[in-house]
Write an enzyme that holds these catalytic residues in place. Structure first.
Site, PDB file in Angstrom:
ATOM      1  N   ASP A 467       5.039   5.323  -7.212  1.00  0.00           N
ATOM      2  CA  ASP A 467       4.332   6.436  -6.569  1.00  0.00           C
ATOM      3  C   ASP A 467       4.992   7.769  -6.915  1.00  0.00           C
ATOM      4  OD1 ASP A 467       2.525   7.718  -4.928  1.00  0.00           O
ATOM      5  OD2 ASP A 467       3.073   6.628  -3.105  1.00  0.00           O
ATOM      6  N   ASP A 537      -6.199   7.864  -2.604  1.00  0.00           N
ATOM      7  CA  ASP A 537      -5.806   7.478  -1.244  1.00  0.00           C
ATOM      8  C   ASP A 537      -7.025   7.362  -0.345  1.00  0.00           C
ATOM      9  OD1 ASP A 537      -3.180   7.233  -1.760  1.00  0.00           O
ATOM     10  OD2 ASP A 537      -2.557   9.111  -0.846  1.00  0.00           O
TER      11      ASP A 537
HETATM   12  C1  DGJ Z   1       0.777   7.732  -1.359  1.00  0.00           C
HETATM   13  C2  DGJ Z   1       0.070   6.544  -1.922  1.00  0.00           C
HETATM   14  O1  DGJ Z   1      -1.055   6.925  -2.631  1.00  0.00           O
HETATM   15  C3  DGJ Z   1      -0.263   5.592  -0.785  1.00  0.00           C
HETATM   16  O2  DGJ Z   1      -1.002   4.506  -1.273  1.00  0.00           O
HETATM   17  C4  DGJ Z   1       1.013   5.143  -0.161  1.00  0.00           C
HETATM   18  O3  DGJ Z   1       1.757   4.394  -1.081  1.00  0.00           O
HETATM   19  C5  DGJ Z   1       1.809   6.331   0.315  1.00  0.00           C
HETATM   20  N1  DGJ Z   1       1.987   7.303  -0.723  1.00  0.00           N
HETATM   21  C6  DGJ Z   1       3.162   5.920   0.816  1.00  0.00           C
HETATM   22  O4  DGJ Z   1       3.938   6.981   1.129  1.00  0.00           O
END
Ligand code: DGJ
Length: 719
Positions: A467, A537
């Site tokens: 990430d 997200d």
């Molecule tokens: C952003 C990601 O896109 C989410 O899926 C998740 O992993 C969060 N970060 C965790 O902080």
């Protein structure tokens, strides 16, 4: 596929299956002579350029235009000399044609597996005054109607030079009445398809200044004939294999031609090139299609899936996963995760991914990035203990990391406050309470490599979600010279690529998925290291129609992560049917992102069925050809289908967002089938010819309620 050179005319004719790209040397400049439908070869083709016409530099279509000697349009490069002048004149010196395609040093790029798959032309240009040598590279492929371009700068002179601009490609298209198509958006609203007519004099630019390719603009543009459709019309795609600041522009000039250029953003960029040094630009992958946007997308899909993505997962079916992020956020422990895994194993889930919050003292997003040691309060048996319990249930174990970041509240920051990107004496802007590690520094990358390999080699991990949750600010490095500070944004990306290369080659059995708060870095550069990406997200099924449809303009379905999440949806509060959520997620790389222990018995049966269907059909979805049938950007309905390469099978998915009273009977016209094959629509017993399915269409059922969807499987019946 071949590259033909005509010495008398100074013409290079690059040919693929259905496409030609022609360059002609005119007055010492490589001139863009043609790009489009395949042309036959002549023994002596004659000039492609009207040599009796006005050949002023401001009119001449060019392959790599310069600044300062009469072309006033967007230059492809600019160099500052020691005397402060910014004028260079690159003159053609020679060429080389070779089989295959060489790697780009330190940068991701499409590749070949054998010399027959492509040929590469290199044009060598020189500025006699400064000694600057520029090599323009063009690879043309047997299987794809595409040209991959990049540029190598070499300081073969005696003075130090500074690159102020070094784009990867520039093409002067011969008309103005094009449409420009691109993907724009924001966090949770990625890949929104935009169409803009060009036509009138002036420029249109999309770019990122955020340090990564960004949610806001994807490093891609298409220049299309007016009114371009999915199946008809000519289109030129320009996709940059790069994950940092980029620029892509289309400039209609006063003579009704359009200069398209693409590369690293020259905003806040300058690169010192000392005598003997080289600078390699990223690669631009340019695709031509005379069969509309669908044809262009399928070329990108095949090429990026099979000749950009690498590793053992490239050709493998991807696992159905469950991720605990939306299920628990930071509030979990071993017991809870094992319960989710237990429920998952009963539903057929293959992989449990432990997301954010497993390390340091991370009970929220304010702390601990950089301290990659398991939090024993939550995981008393450590990661190894948890992983063993998960694998004992028959699931594989996956782990989330965010290794480019550092929390000011962390042990790592206490020890190394200068390891983040920053400008001495200035405020360090935090986003999500975090700073960005300075990946231009070797010792920082080495530390992360050692830390992560320690985990990856001791815990049975088969998947990693990488990430990256903020943009770059105060882009400066404590150990670089003042002259190099304008290089840091690019050095960051090069550092990231170096680390990813080391990690992915040290751990070839791990499936890596990239993520940047969802789709903030969904680009071809990342796909070279990690064959799949968390698309957004936003997991709402309705919003996902647009996000996944837009993303599919360039990126293969096998790279598009898509999960079923809970309702009301956590991002938009919408309540959609489990059926539709499943059908949307099954149109990508499938998984669940909710608490699997909370399903009712009825829901469990639906989910079991979804998982079983996906396992049966995933090869078709992940490796088949995508045909987009109805666009969510144009109305209430969306539809797409996946067709096997031999056209014997297809999976069709149709979505209707809002219910419609007394709706007309509708037919869905399919695509990509063999008109002469007979197909059985599974579960109905009905058999129809491919041509009928495509030209008359399949009758859609009357659907009830909002957020409805249907999925059809069709299979060839052999007489
Ligand atoms: C952003 C990601 O896109 C989410 O899926 C998740 O992993 C969060 N970060 C965790 O902080």
């Amino acid at each position: 596929m071949a590259i033909h050179y005509y010495d008398a005319e100074g013409i290079f004719h690059l040919q693929s299956q259905n496409m030609s790209y022609v360059i002609q040397i005119v007055n010492g400049f490589p001139v863009h002579a043609y790009w489009g439908k395949k042309l036959g070869l002549d023994d002596s083709p004659g000039s492609f350029i009207d040599l009796s016409g006005n050949l002023s530099l401001d009119r001449l279509p060019q392959e790599y235009p310069q600044y300062g000697s009469g072309d006033f349009r967007n230059p492809a490069y600019q160099v500052r000399l020691e005397d402060g002048s910014r004028i260079t004149e690159l003159v053609y010196e020679g060429y080389e044609i070779r089989d295959g395609k060489p790697e780009l040093c330190g940068l991701p790029a499409v590749y070949t597996e054998s010399g027959e798959e492509a040929q590469t032309l290199e044009l060598r240009l020189r500025d006699a005054y400064s000694g600057l040598v520029v090599k323009l590279s063009y690879s043309v492929f047997a299987q794809f109607d595409a040209v991959a371009r990049s540029v190598l700068f070499e300081n073969a002179g005696k003075q130090s030079l500074q690159l102020l601009r070094a784009l990867s490609a520039s093409v002067d298209l011969p008309a103005a009445d094009y449409e420009m198509i691109y993907l724009a958006g924001a966090w949770s609203r990625e890949a929104q398809l935009q169409r803009r007519p060009l036509g009138t004099q002036g420029g249109t630019t999309i770019e990122s200044r955020r340090g990564n390719s960004s949610h806001q603009m994807n490093p891609f543009i298409a220049i299309a004939s007016p009114g371009i459709g999915e199946d008809q019309g000519e289109v030129y795609g320009f996709s940059l294999v790069y994950s940092g600041n980029f620029v892509a522009s289309a400039e209609v000039d006063s003579f009704q031609s359009t200069r398209v250029s693409l590369g690293i953003n020259h905003f806040d960029f300058a690169w010192q090139l000392l005598p003997g040094q080289t600078f390699q630009t990223p690669e631009a992958v340019m695709v031509y299609s005379s069969e509309g946007l669908g044809g262009m997308s399928r070329t990108y899909h095949r090429m990026y899936r099979t000749r950009l993505c690498r590793g053992i997962y490239r050709d493998r079916e991807r696992p159905v996963l469950a991720n605990n992020w939306e299920a628990t956020y930071f509030d979990f422990n071993t017991e809870k995760l094992v319960q989710i895994a237990q429920a998952g194993s009963e539903l057929g889930i293959e992989l449990l991914v432990l997301d954010d919050g497993w390390f340091g003292k991370r009970d929220n997003d304010r702390t601990s990035l950089g301290d990659w040691t398991p939090d024993l309060r939550k995981l008393p048996g450590g990661l190894g203990g948890l992983a063993n319990e998960i694998t004992a249930l028959g699931l594989r174990f996956g782990l989330w990391v965010e290794p480019e970041m550092i929390s000011p509240e962390s042990e790592l920051y206490c020890k190394h406050p200068d390891w983040c990107l920053h400008v001495e004496g200035r405020r360090r802007s935090e986003a999500r309470w975090q700073l960005v590690l300075d990946y231009s520094r070797q010792e920082v990358r080495d530390y992360i490599y050692e830390t992560l390999s320690g985990i990856f080699s001791t815990v049975p991990i088969s998947y990693v979600k990488w990430d990256m949750n903020r943009n770059l600010t105060e882009i400066g490095s404590a150990t670089s010279s003042p002259e190099q500070q304008t290089e840091i944004a690019h050095r960051y990306v090069l550092g990231l690529y170096e680390l990813l290369e080391r990690l992915t080659s040290s751990f070839p059995d791990i499936l890596f998925e990239s993520c940047c708060s969802g789709g903030g870095r969904f680009d071809p550069g990342m796909l070279y290291y990690m064959p799949q990406t968390w698309t957004s997200d936003n997991t709402d099924a309705v919003d996902r129609l647009k996000i996944q449809f837009g993303t599919s303009l360039v990126y293969p379905v096998s790279s598009i992560g898509a999960h079923v999440s809970a309702v009301p949806n956590h991002q938009v509060g919408r309540i959609t049917s489990l059926k539709m959520r499943g059908d949307v997620a099954m149109s990508g790389n499938f998984g669940y992102e909710l608490d699997l222990t909370k399903f009712t018995d009825e829901e469990k049966e639906i989910v079991k069925e979804q998982v079983a269907v996906y396992k049966k059909e995933r090869k078709l979805v992940q490796q088949g050809d995508l045909y987009r049938l109805l666009s969510p950007f144009e109305g209430n309905e969306t539809s797409w289908m996946f067709v096997s390469p031999n056209q014997e099978e297809a999976l069709i998915v149709y979505f209707r967002v809002m219910a419609e009273a007394n709706a007309p009977g509708r037919r869905l016209r399919l695509k990509g089938l063999n008109p002469d094959f007979h197909y059985e629509i599974e579960g109905t017993g009905s058999v129809m010819r491919g041509d009928r399915l495509m030209y008359q269409g399949v009758a859609l059922p009357q659907l009830q309620g909002d957020y409805a969807s249907v999925m059809y499987k069709i299979k060839v019946v052999h007489p």
